[in-house]
Design a protein around this motif. Structure first.
Motif, short mmCIF file in Angstrom:
data_model
loop_
_atom_site.label_atom_id
_atom_site.label_comp_id
_atom_site.label_asym_id
_atom_site.label_seq_id
_atom_site.Cartn_x
_atom_site.Cartn_y
_atom_site.Cartn_z
N PRO A 1 13.62 9.78 -5.79
CA PRO A 1 14.06 11.11 -5.68
C PRO A 1 15.42 11.44 -5.53
CG PRO A 1 13.18 10.43 -3.65
CD PRO A 1 13.01 9.04 -4.70
N GLY A 2 15.86 12.47 -5.31
CA GLY A 2 17.38 13.00 -5.39
C GLY A 2 17.80 13.80 -4.14
N GLN A 3 18.55 14.43 -4.20
CA GLN A 3 18.92 15.33 -3.16
C GLN A 3 18.12 16.42 -2.93
OE1 GLN A 3 23.53 16.14 -3.74
NE2 GLN A 3 23.45 17.60 -2.03
N GLY A 4 17.96 16.85 -1.79
CA GLY A 4 16.90 17.89 -1.27
C GLY A 4 15.54 17.26 -0.67
N ALA A 5 15.38 15.87 -1.02
CA ALA A 5 14.13 15.25 -0.33
C ALA A 5 14.35 14.89 1.09
CB ALA A 5 14.06 13.99 -1.22
N GLN A 6 15.68 14.92 1.77
CA GLN A 6 15.76 14.38 3.00
C GLN A 6 15.15 15.37 4.20
OE1 GLN A 6 18.13 15.98 0.99
NE2 GLN A 6 18.78 17.59 2.10
N PHE A 7 14.95 14.64 5.15
CA PHE A 7 14.20 15.10 6.26
C PHE A 7 14.53 14.52 7.47
CE2 PHE A 7 11.32 11.70 4.89
CZ PHE A 7 11.09 11.13 6.19
N SER A 8 14.50 15.23 8.64
CA SER A 8 14.98 14.49 9.88
C SER A 8 13.98 13.52 10.45
CB SER A 8 14.91 15.91 11.04
OG SER A 8 15.39 15.50 12.22
N GLY A 9 14.73 12.23 10.85
CA GLY A 9 13.99 11.31 11.15
C GLY A 9 13.64 10.25 10.19
N MET A 10 14.09 10.51 8.91
CA MET A 10 13.98 9.75 7.79
C MET A 10 14.56 8.13 8.06
SD MET A 10 16.62 11.55 5.12
CE MET A 10 16.31 10.08 3.63
N GLY A 11 13.62 7.17 7.59
CA GLY A 11 14.08 5.80 7.73
C GLY A 11 13.68 5.17 9.02
N THR B 1 22.93 5.90 10.40
CA THR B 1 21.62 6.03 11.03
C THR B 1 21.24 6.72 12.20
OG1 THR B 1 22.32 4.12 12.48
CG2 THR B 1 21.26 3.52 10.40
N ASP B 2 22.23 7.13 12.99
CA ASP B 2 22.22 8.07 14.01
C ASP B 2 21.90 9.61 13.36
OD1 ASP B 2 22.87 6.44 15.86
OD2 ASP B 2 24.61 7.16 16.40
N VAL B 3 22.46 9.78 12.11
CA VAL B 3 22.12 11.12 11.70
C VAL B 3 20.70 11.33 11.08
CG1 VAL B 3 23.17 13.05 10.29
CG2 VAL B 3 24.84 11.20 11.15
N MET B 4 20.43 10.05 10.30
CA MET B 4 19.05 10.16 9.58
C MET B 4 17.97 10.06 10.69
SD MET B 4 19.87 7.39 6.79
CE MET B 4 18.26 7.17 6.00
N PHE B 5 18.15 9.41 11.61
CA PHE B 5 17.06 9.12 12.67
C PHE B 5 16.87 10.14 13.71
CE2 PHE B 5 17.72 4.45 12.17
CZ PHE B 5 17.43 4.29 10.94
N LYS B 6 18.07 10.60 14.14
CA LYS B 6 18.07 11.72 15.27
C LYS B 6 18.86 13.08 15.05
CE LYS B 6 19.14 7.86 18.25
NZ LYS B 6 20.15 7.08 18.53
N GLY B 7 19.18 13.13 13.70
CA GLY B 7 20.06 14.24 13.51
C GLY B 7 19.11 15.50 12.94
N SER B 8 19.31 16.79 13.12
CA SER B 8 18.79 17.99 12.72
C SER B 8 18.84 18.01 11.38
CB SER B 8 19.24 19.18 13.24
OG SER B 8 20.64 19.41 12.84
N ASP B 9 18.19 19.00 10.56
CA ASP B 9 17.92 19.20 9.12
C ASP B 9 19.33 19.57 8.94
OD1 ASP B 9 15.30 18.66 9.01
OD2 ASP B 9 14.60 20.48 9.17
#
Length: 291
Positions: free
Chosen positions: A7-17, A43-51
């Motif tokens: 997938p491309g941009q737009g598939a991201q979600f908070s907590g991913m990975g 990793t901080d942003v992916m795992f704990k960051g907001s949308d």
């Protein structure tokens, strides 16, 4: 034959990975390496960051890429692609998955791509819009007839096309498309006109970075956004990637060609299930799953 799609941009979600990091030593090593390469703790942003945090350009593209690529590397022996493809940004994930690019070079290119696109977006107000329920040819014709820069940018599935260009031109085209019978013509909340001529400054910048990067012979063909056909020559892959930012993403045609080439199962590798939905709309008999 197993087709893997990214997938491309737009598939991201908070907590991913975060689950990958917890479960897999390989994933932990690659995430830590990514933090070093990027110079900040993604990793901080992916795992704990907001949308909202994940929407930052320098974060979004590397985050989706990392989720896809690291997931593919944790699949071990079961990851045996016969062919790969990626939607826009996802093409770079696919190129790491099939061995054309190594992990570090792939991540560096994704980061440079994100920054170059951000700069191009700031040069001129521009946007994209989703058009539902019209034939591709009708959308293309209306774009051609609309004053200003507006082009067909993403051929996602039959009856779903995204247009891209100058704000005023996109708005005018949306009105004309609705009059022509579009079920919807909706401006998207994006930062700029991706896959349009307005990305030329970004394309030049990224092409220079691609030229300096080593591309290896892939383990299996990639169906690229620009050509929609199976490519195995490293130099040809490189050339196609250099023009991707200003060319349309021909996803419908790529999936049709993968099916014609023998694909029987499409596995989406990365966040979300958007591509599985598109594949089913392109061919309802296609089998789809998540990695």
């Amino acid at each position: 034959m197993n087709a893997y799609i990214f997938p491309g941009q737009g598939a991201q979600f908070s907590g991913m990975g975060a689950d990958l990091y917890e479960k897999s030593e390989t994933a932990r090593e690659l995430f830590e390496q990514a933090n070093q390469i990027l110079g900040f703790s993604i990793t901080d942003v992916m795992f704990k960051g907001s949308d909202e945090d994940l929407k930052q350009t320098k974060v979004t593209q590397p985050a989706v890429f990392l989720h896809s690529v690291i997931l593919s590397k944790t699949l071990g022996e079961s990851f045996k692609p016969d062919m790969v493809a990626g939607h826009s940004l996802g093409e770079l994930s696919a190129l790491v998955a099939n061995g054309t690019l190594n992990f570090e070079d792939g991540l560096k290119l994704v980061s440079q791509r994100a920054m170059a696109m951000q700069k191009a977006c700031e040069l001129q107000p521009s946007t994209m819009a989703a058009v539902l329920g019209l034939e591709d040819a009708v959308v293309e014709k209306i774009c051609e007839e609309t004053e200003g820069i507006v082009v067909a940018a993403n051929y996602n599935c039959p009856g779903q096309l995204v247009i891209s260009g100058e704000v005023e031109a996109v708005n005018k085209a949306c009105e004309a498309l609705k009059e022509a019978g579009a079920r919807r013509a909706l401006v998207l909340p994006v930062g700029g006109a991706f896959h349009s001529p307005l990305m030329e400054p970004a394309r030049e910048e990224l092409a220079a970075a691609i030229a300096q990067t080593k591309f290896h012979k892939p383990a299996c063909p990639i169906y690229q956004n620009v050509t929609t056909t199976a490519v195995t020559d490293a130099e040809e892959i490189k050339k196609n990637l250099m023009v991707q930012l200003t060319a349309p993403v021909k996803w419908t045609q790529s999936i049709q060609n993968m099916i014609a080439g023998g694909a029987t199962l499409f596995t989406e590798v990365g966040p979300g299930k958007v591509l599985q939905g598109l594949v089913k709309k392109i061919d309802r008999n296609a089998e789809v799953t998540s990695a």
